[in-house]
Design an enzyme around this catalytic site. Structure first.
Site, short mmCIF file in Angstrom:
data_model
loop_
_atom_site.label_atom_id
_atom_site.label_comp_id
_atom_site.label_asym_id
_atom_site.label_seq_id
_atom_site.Cartn_x
_atom_site.Cartn_y
_atom_site.Cartn_z
CB ALA A 81 -1.02 -0.08 1.13
N GLY A 117 0.67 -5.09 0.58
CA GLY A 117 -0.66 -5.07 -0.36
C GLY A 117 -0.14 -5.63 -1.65
CD GLU A 155 -2.82 -7.75 2.06
OE1 GLU A 155 -2.42 -6.51 1.92
OE2 GLU A 155 -3.70 -8.14 3.01
CD GLU A 176 1.10 -5.95 5.22
OE1 GLU A 176 1.81 -6.91 5.76
OE2 GLU A 176 0.32 -5.73 4.31
N1 3HC Z 1 4.60 3.41 0.17
C1 3HC Z 1 5.19 4.66 -0.39
N2 3HC Z 1 6.50 4.96 -0.42
C2 3HC Z 1 7.31 3.89 -0.29
C3 3HC Z 1 6.75 2.60 -0.01
C4 3HC Z 1 5.48 2.26 0.20
N3 3HC Z 1 4.75 1.03 0.43
N4 3HC Z 1 7.90 1.57 -0.04
C5 3HC Z 1 8.78 2.58 -0.28
N5 3HC Z 1 8.63 3.77 -0.42
C6 3HC Z 1 9.60 4.93 -0.80
C7 3HC Z 1 10.62 5.04 0.21
O1 3HC Z 1 10.01 6.01 1.29
C8 3HC Z 1 11.73 5.69 -0.54
O2 3HC Z 1 11.34 7.14 -0.86
P1 3HC Z 1 12.51 8.30 -0.88
O3 3HC Z 1 13.11 7.78 -2.14
O4 3HC Z 1 11.69 9.59 -1.10
O5 3HC Z 1 13.13 8.08 0.39
C9 3HC Z 1 11.62 4.90 -1.86
O6 3HC Z 1 10.21 4.49 -1.63
C10 3HC Z 1 12.53 3.96 -1.88
O7 3HC Z 1 12.39 3.18 -0.88
P2 3HC Z 1 13.67 2.40 -0.03
O8 3HC Z 1 14.82 3.55 -0.02
O9 3HC Z 1 13.19 1.70 1.09
O10 3HC Z 1 14.22 1.50 -1.34
P3 3HC Z 1 14.88 0.15 -1.16
O11 3HC Z 1 15.05 -0.40 -2.48
O12 3HC Z 1 16.05 -0.03 -0.15
O13 3HC Z 1 13.74 -0.93 -0.64
C11 3HC Z 1 11.50 -1.84 -0.54
C12 3HC Z 1 12.37 -1.25 -1.33
C13 3HC Z 1 12.15 -3.27 0.02
C14 3HC Z 1 10.39 -2.26 -1.07
C15 3HC Z 1 11.45 -0.92 0.83
O14 3HC Z 1 11.07 0.24 0.67
C16 3HC Z 1 10.29 -1.63 1.68
O15 3HC Z 1 10.45 -2.37 2.64
N6 3HC Z 1 9.23 -0.70 1.68
C17 3HC Z 1 7.81 -0.85 2.55
C18 3HC Z 1 7.10 -2.18 2.25
C19 3HC Z 1 5.93 -2.34 3.20
O16 3HC Z 1 6.09 -2.21 4.47
N7 3HC Z 1 4.98 -2.69 2.66
C20 3HC Z 1 3.77 -3.02 3.33
C21 3HC Z 1 2.99 -1.52 3.27
S1 3HC Z 1 1.46 -1.56 4.17
C22 3HC Z 1 0.26 -2.39 3.59
O17 3HC Z 1 0.73 -2.70 2.24
C23 3HC Z 1 -0.97 -2.49 3.87
C24 3HC Z 1 -1.80 -3.30 3.29
O18 3HC Z 1 -1.87 -4.73 3.79
C25 3HC Z 1 -3.30 -2.77 3.25
#
Ligand code: 3HC
Ligand code: NAI
Length: 705
Positions: free
Chosen positions: A68, A107, A110, A130
């Site tokens: 998400a 997500g 998912e 999450e």
């Molecule tokens: N939403 C918005 N922005 C995101 C994002 C997300 N899910 N994931 C990463 N970003 C952004 C980061 O803030 C960063 O922004 P910036 O360049 O402005 O600082 C940019 O994307 C690059 O991210 P990273 O520096 O972390 O890049 P990496 O290549 O090192 O890592 C990744 C990539 C493994 C995908 C890592 O970003 C990550 O773990 N992201 C989060 C994943 C996550 O937690 N997903 C679950 C979200 S909650 C959800 O999905 C709810 C659902 O169940 C309803």
């Protein structure tokens, strides 16, 4: 192949009865409103297109979908909701295939679980992280993952938040096929074609039951997870994750989804979600400083470490672990041997735990050299000094470095408190001198304060950030002052704790409050662990410049005068029986406290846990505001990251400045003003805090400025 979809973030092409739905939302294809709308529209159109027999969903760039869009949490929800998009995908009567490369997280996974089949490249990162954001998978993940992988595996992924590789995901039943090439779109299309050729049925995850058939085993896994979660107090969402998996076992799919929705909303609205999401962005934001934007780091491979004590040895391990070549300098052969043995001991510990082989250790130590002569540092790219905390000793070391190091070598000090400008000005090349403040144990603790003296050149600072990245540490840029960001703030809240102790609270009550707040340990336990002599030396150094009108609590000094430095001497605030790490409250401390109270003319009073907490936090936040206003920290978020990564502030509370925002700055200021009635010198409200309250703003407004 003609693009047909309207939304540019989701592009659809149809070729030979197979539709390719490609998500292009850099940097990580997060499921923003536009992407959800694009997917909804694409599936609506493709489901009606008789020419289409199968739909392949994939991501462009380096990832499938990272989840998400975390930036949208807390904003008013926009349609379509992600669960609806997932349900629409699953309900499709065309064969849907998710073709995964890079991250399929949260997500993103998912979406993939809602497809009918999944193919992934071997390097894919598959997970439901999450929990790290205070959430649970809220788009069917808690219901679909157990239906494919069983309760135990689904719980493991959701409670740890870890990433699984494609091979593991295949074994768990989360994917069906591993791609043989990296061209994921081509792989997805080829897989779709083979499924069509085989007459593979539409297989909706919500209708799968096989993985849950053995109900007793599923229930046992859920019970075990619930017991495990109960032991780790503090976090809100893990227990809700377990509840969701219980619902997956007990309820029909649609009802389970409704349960998940309700519990997800509770998590979404919790302050823990706000705190954890704040830290997620803050830990990325801290890596960007004016210097990293303007300058390129200097190249480095060979690093010198001066001093093989607690810090020098830990720093050497951290550097070696990152693949760098390290030369340690000590005062004499005996001290060098001791330093080298400290390093070797870390690797022996890894061998004992089965994490490293003897050959692995030998290979690492082949990059580790020692010497008692500074000449061995002639070709070092970076030198990190970790000798005694004494300006004279540091300057003598830097004079040697100035003599032997090649031009352009970065000369760093690990000092905790000393004036790095003074160190820099003592050499002929102040532009190369920077602070690299590691935390103990340096090979484990993630924080690295990069302390920026007045004359340092930008590329040296950028090199500090590059080194942090290489060492997998979290860098925070700090200005020069006594204690930089972290130790400066620590000194103040520690002082607030000492005042409460002298006023009537016991150190054990204070430690208990701090633990209940979410820290792994309290300040007195911490002092016993680090060694009471460290703080004592600092207090003695500061004695000459201390405001004579300021209140001073002597209790800690009295312990130190008896040689009670904590764990290393068998007693401090706590007593440590031989062979045990945890201590019991030291009964001999009580009479010392009583005596000091009497000397200070204090009539002890009682504090509730809430009163203790409010003073402790207010002291921390107030000093944090001063540190920001003085430019020692670039933004409030830098204070948050420092305290979370270096001092044990609970991540789920977001760091002290975010926590203050959540409590409300008017409340914090009112507390400080009330405490100031007792001690106006100590409790001087930070002007920045006063200004923000007057303007109706919070600290976060400064993070975005
Ligand atoms: N939403 C918005 N922005 C995101 C994002 C997300 N899910 N994931 C990463 N970003 C952004 C980061 O803030 C960063 O922004 P910036 O360049 O402005 O600082 C940019 O994307 C690059 O991210 P990273 O520096 O972390 O890049 P990496 O290549 O090192 O890592 C990744 C990539 C493994 C995908 C890592 O970003 C990550 O773990 N992201 C989060 C994943 C996550 O937690 N997903 C679950 C979200 S909650 C959800 O999905 C709810 C659902 O169940 C309803
Ligand atoms: P320590 O006393 O364990 O180690 C210091 C080492 O430096 C000793 O092995 C000593 O032999 C060596 N040494 C002294 N003078 C030297 C010289 N001229 N040349 C070569 N080696 C010399 O001290 P510790 O705890 O490792 O601290 C080192 C520095 O790191 C200090 O500046 C301290 O403030 C800082 N620091 C300490 C932290 C801690 O938790 N211990 C945390 C962060 C920083």
């Amino acid at each position: 192949m003609e693009p047909t979809a309207a939304a540019p973030v989701v592009q659809t092409t149809v070729s030979d009865h197979i539709a390719l739905v490609k998500i292009s939302n850099p940097p990580v294809n997060a499921l923003s409103t536009a992407v959800r709308q694009g997917l909804q529209q694409a599936f609506t159109e493709l489901n009606q297109n008789a020419d289409v027999h199968a739909i392949v969903v994939t991501g462009s760039g380096a990832n499938f979908i990272a989840g998400a869009d975390i930036r949208e949490f807390g904003l008013p929800p926009q349609a379509p909701a992600l669960p609806d998009v997932c349900n629409q995908i699953e309900a499709s009567d065309k064969l849907v295939i998710a073709a995964i490369h890079g991250a399929a997280l949260g997500g993103g996974l998912e979406i993939a679980l809602s497809a009918h089949y999944r193919v992934a490249v071997e390097t894919a990162k598959i997970g439901l992280p999450e929990v790290n954001l205070g959430l649970l998978p809220g788009a069917g993940g808690t219901q679909r993952a157990p239906r494919l992988a069983g309760a135990a595996a689904a719980l493991d992924l959701m409670l740890s938040g870890r990433h699984a590789g494609a091979k593991e995901a295949l074994r768990l039943g989360l994917i069906d096929h591993i791609a043989t090439s990296d061209d994921i779109a081509a792989e997805g299309i080829a897989y779709a074609r083979s499924l069509l050729a085989d007459g593979a049925p539409i297989r909706r995850t919500g209708e799968q039951t096989a993985a849950l058939d053995d109900r007793a085993a599923q229930q046992a896994a859920i019970d075990a997870a619930r017991a495990d979660v109960a032991k780790k107090k503090g976090l809100f969402s893990p227990a809700k994750i377990v509840d969701c998996v219980q619902a997956a076992l007990d309820q029909p799919f649609a009802e389970g989804l409704a349960t998940e929705r309700e519990l997800f909303t509770q998590c979404l609205n919790s302050p823990q979600r706000a705190g954890l999401v704040h830290v997620f962005f803050a830990e990325r934001e801290v890596t960007k400083s004016p210097e990293t934007q303007s300058a390129k780091p200097r190249p480095f491979q060979k690093v010198g470490v001066i001093g093989g004590g607690t810090m020098g040895a830990g720093i050497a391990v951290s550097l070696l672990d990152a693949g760098l070549s390290v030369t340690m300098i000590e005062r004499d052969d005996a001290a060098l041997a001791l330093g080298q043995s400290r390093v070797a001991k870390v690797y022996d510990g890894a061998i004992a735990k089965g994490r490293l082989s003897e050959e692995g250790k030998a290979a690492i130590l082949a990059r580790f050299h020692g010497s008692t002569s500074y000449d061995a540092l002639a070709d070092a790219d970076i030198v990190i000094e970790a000798v005694f905390e004494d300006m004279g000793v540091k300057k003598a070391v830097f004079a040697e470095l100035d003599r032997v190091c090649k031009p352009g070598a970065v000369l760093a000090t690990n000092t905790s408190y000393l004036d790095i400008n003074e160190v820099a000005n003592s050499v002929s090349r102040p532009q190369d001198v920077v602070g690299l403040h590691f935390f103990s144990p340096a090979n484990i603790m993630k924080l690295l304060e990069i302390v920026v003296p007045a004359k340092v050149s930008a590329d040296v600072v950028a090199t500090g950030f590059a080194l942090a990245k290489k060492l997998k540490k979290v860098p925070v840029r700090a200005g020069v002052c006594d204690g930089f960001i972290g130790n400066r703030i620590l000194a103040v809240y520690r002082q607030a704790a000492d005042y409460m102790m002298e006023d009537g609270a016991s150190p054990f009550e204070i430690d208990a409050m701090v633990r209940a707040f979410g820290y792994p340990m309290g300040p007195y336990e911490m002092s016993d662990l680090a060694g009471g002599d460290i703080g004592w030396a600092t207090r003695k150094r500061r004695a000459a410049t201390r405001d004579p009108k300021a209140r001073y609590v002597h209790i800690a000094d009295k312990l130190c005068e008896r040689g009670w430095f904590g764990q290393k001497t068998g007693q401090g605030w706590y007593v440590y029986e031989a062979g045990t790490r945890g201590g019991k409250p030291n009964p001999a401390v009580d009479p010392i406290i009583a005596e000091e109270r009497a000397k200070a003319g204090v009539t002890p009073r009682t504090f509730t846990r809430e009163e203790l907490e409010r003073r402790y936090v207010a002291a921390m936040v107030n000093e944090g505001a001063k540190v920001v206003a003085e430019g020692i920290a670039l933004r409030p978020l830098d204070v948050d990251v420092t305290l979370v990564y270096g001092y044990g502030f609970p991540r789920y509370k977001g760091g002290p400045m975010k926590y203050a925002d959540l409590v409300g700055l008017p409340q914090i200021l009112a507390d400080i003003e009330a405490f100031a009635k007792e001690d106006p010198l100590f409790w001087q409200p930070a002007p920045l805090l006063v200004k923000l309250v007057q303007e109706g703003k919070n600290f976060d407004s400064l993070n975005k400025a």
